[in-house]
Design an enzyme around this catalytic site. Sequence first.
Site, short mmCIF file in Angstrom:
data_model
loop_
_atom_site.label_atom_id
_atom_site.label_comp_id
_atom_site.label_asym_id
_atom_site.label_seq_id
_atom_site.Cartn_x
_atom_site.Cartn_y
_atom_site.Cartn_z
N SER A 110 0.85 -1.19 0.00
CA SER A 110 0.00 0.00 0.00
C SER A 110 0.89 1.24 0.00
O SER A 110 2.10 1.14 0.24
CB SER A 110 -0.91 -0.01 1.23
OG SER A 110 -1.80 1.09 1.23
N TYR A 112 0.53 3.69 2.22
CA TYR A 112 0.82 3.93 3.63
C TYR A 112 -0.20 3.23 4.49
O TYR A 112 -1.23 2.75 4.02
CB TYR A 112 0.83 5.43 3.93
CG TYR A 112 -0.53 6.08 3.93
CD1 TYR A 112 -1.13 6.50 5.11
CD2 TYR A 112 -1.23 6.29 2.74
CE1 TYR A 112 -2.38 7.09 5.11
CE2 TYR A 112 -2.48 6.89 2.73
CZ TYR A 112 -3.06 7.28 3.92
OH TYR A 112 -4.30 7.86 3.92
N LEU A 113 0.08 3.17 5.77
CA LEU A 113 -0.85 2.69 6.79
C LEU A 113 -1.18 3.87 7.69
O LEU A 113 -0.28 4.52 8.22
CB LEU A 113 -0.21 1.56 7.61
CG LEU A 113 -0.97 1.09 8.85
CD1 LEU A 113 -2.24 0.35 8.45
CD2 LEU A 113 -0.08 0.19 9.72
N GLY A 114 -2.47 4.14 7.86
CA GLY A 114 -2.88 5.25 8.71
C GLY A 114 -2.63 4.97 10.18
O GLY A 114 -2.16 3.90 10.56
N HIS A 205 3.04 2.93 -5.07
CA HIS A 205 1.60 3.19 -5.09
C HIS A 205 0.76 1.93 -5.30
O HIS A 205 -0.46 1.99 -5.39
CB HIS A 205 1.30 4.21 -6.20
CG HIS A 205 -0.04 4.85 -6.09
ND1 HIS A 205 -1.04 4.63 -7.00
CD2 HIS A 205 -0.55 5.69 -5.17
CE1 HIS A 205 -2.11 5.34 -6.66
NE2 HIS A 205 -1.84 5.98 -5.55
N LYS A 207 -1.38 -1.35 -4.62
CA LYS A 207 -2.27 -1.79 -3.54
C LYS A 207 -2.67 -3.24 -3.79
O LYS A 207 -3.50 -3.53 -4.65
CB LYS A 207 -3.53 -0.91 -3.48
CG LYS A 207 -3.26 0.52 -3.01
CD LYS A 207 -2.87 1.39 -4.19
CE LYS A 207 -2.47 2.78 -3.75
NZ LYS A 207 -3.56 3.66 -3.54
N ASP A 212 -2.82 -16.00 2.49
CA ASP A 212 -2.64 -17.36 1.99
C ASP A 212 -2.79 -17.35 0.46
O ASP A 212 -2.00 -16.73 -0.22
CB ASP A 212 -3.61 -18.33 2.66
CG ASP A 212 -3.26 -18.57 4.13
OD1 ASP A 212 -2.15 -18.18 4.54
OD2 ASP A 212 -4.09 -19.12 4.86
#
Length: 539
Positions: A110, A112-114, A205, A207, A212
């Site tokens: 991703s 970023y992670l919020g 960028h 996503k 699994d």
Amino acid sequence: MLPCLLAMPRLVPPLNCFVETAEFLHLSLSFARSSWLLLAPLLTPAAAQVTAPSFCLCPEGVHKFQWIRNLVPEFGVSSSHIRVLSSPTEFYELMKDQIKAAKQRVVMASLYLGTGLLEQELVDCIEEALERSLQASGSSDFRVSILLDFTRGSRGTTNSRTMLLPLLRRFPEQVRVSLFHTPNLRGLLKLLMPERFNETIGLQHIKVYLFDDNVILSGANLSDSYFADRQDRYVFLQDSPEIAEFFTQLVDAIGDVSLQLQQDDTVQMMEGMVHPYQGDKRAYCEAANRRVMEVIGSAKARQELHAQTGHGGEAEGDPRLPQQDPPPKPDTWIYPLIQMKPFGIQIDELVTETLLREAEGGARIYLTTGYFNLTQAYMDLVLGARAEYRILLASPEVNGFFGAKGVAGAIPPAYVHIERQFYSKVCRRGQQGRVRLQEYSRSGWTFHAKGLWLYLAGSSLPCLTLIGSPNFGYRSVHRDLEAQVAIVTENRDLQQQLHQEQEQLYRRAAVVSSCTFEQPSRCVKLWVKLVTPLIKNFF
């Protein structure tokens, strides 16, 4: 795409790179000319790349898009393994369920992670999965790999890195956090470029969310607004081991040429890897190209060998082995499309241009992007094509900066200016019937959906869709690392799912006409018109 690159929770709207760019240019005019000199090399187009020969959409084998397999692996699957999601909440709840059920791996790529409560809940789910894996056997092969962008993930004191450090410290043998740093941000440029603005130079960028053998492909980032009130697109591929393995290897490849987060919140490169901004740029890009192309090449080679050995080789048909029913014939094909122009990889660009150019008369293409800033090549192809186009974009009201004070308030008008210029070209050519713009509007929501649906002439359902991270703008093509998939299907039920997805998005849209630009919200100040051409290559 600048907005997408800096996509943020609703409290900090997703177009702040545009703000930083405008502020930077404004301050340059007021205080110093040196900043313009800094920006000068960035305002020029990227160096020309060698373009592969184009392909025509002619029938070949099972379906008429098999020419794509000349470029990338082709994964044939049953449509029963594919589900189209429709809402941010459904996307978020599915991710949590998949993490909890995972036994072997969780792989996430991703921007970023919020840092909000919803994001923390996602991290907690990963921690619980890691704990379960250790309790089951004492030592575990369960693996968590997370790929983010370095500049976006390092912004501020509380950021993506600080969110993930507890996992890394507690499970150092099982967790890997890779932070991609563009090779174009280096030297004096890196030293002088302020935080947030440095994110305009280039980003990770992609996503992809993988559990699994199950994969979620989307354009959504890992942030609370994307889990609640930010409209995007999402496709869930179930029990797809070959596709899951491909994207695992792709994330691994990018991770190998990225900075590795350490337990003390420092970063370092893997041993033997060229540093992205301290090492030789050309050597780094060549190494990254080789690493990514190895993933594509090895997947294609495995498929060719599989085809040559007759799906089982010499053992097939051996009476001593238990006989199994042959797998069902695939009715859907998945093609991963990669775009990493800093590394000289432009597969997605080539395929997208071919689809836009070669779509036949009578065909319909629905193209959507939250940030309408088509590259000149895409724009020219749309204006010169034979197919009908229905282009969906965000209205100013679903832009996170709508109504903001100061420079930020000028961002929605900048997109309006680009939109109006394109609409004027359509009108001058008398193509209002063939090329139609529509604006998405929804109270309390923002819009981030991107992709394409292709309806062949005479068909009421789409047979192909593109879904993933690209926004069809300059950034997507020239600056960032992007990936999407082309899904081609002959199955009517899946076609109906895709059709309903398209209709659900377009149902909330109003058709653009000359009257649209007479509304007060479409007023564009002169300085915005002057600045937009200078900075549009950053988004």
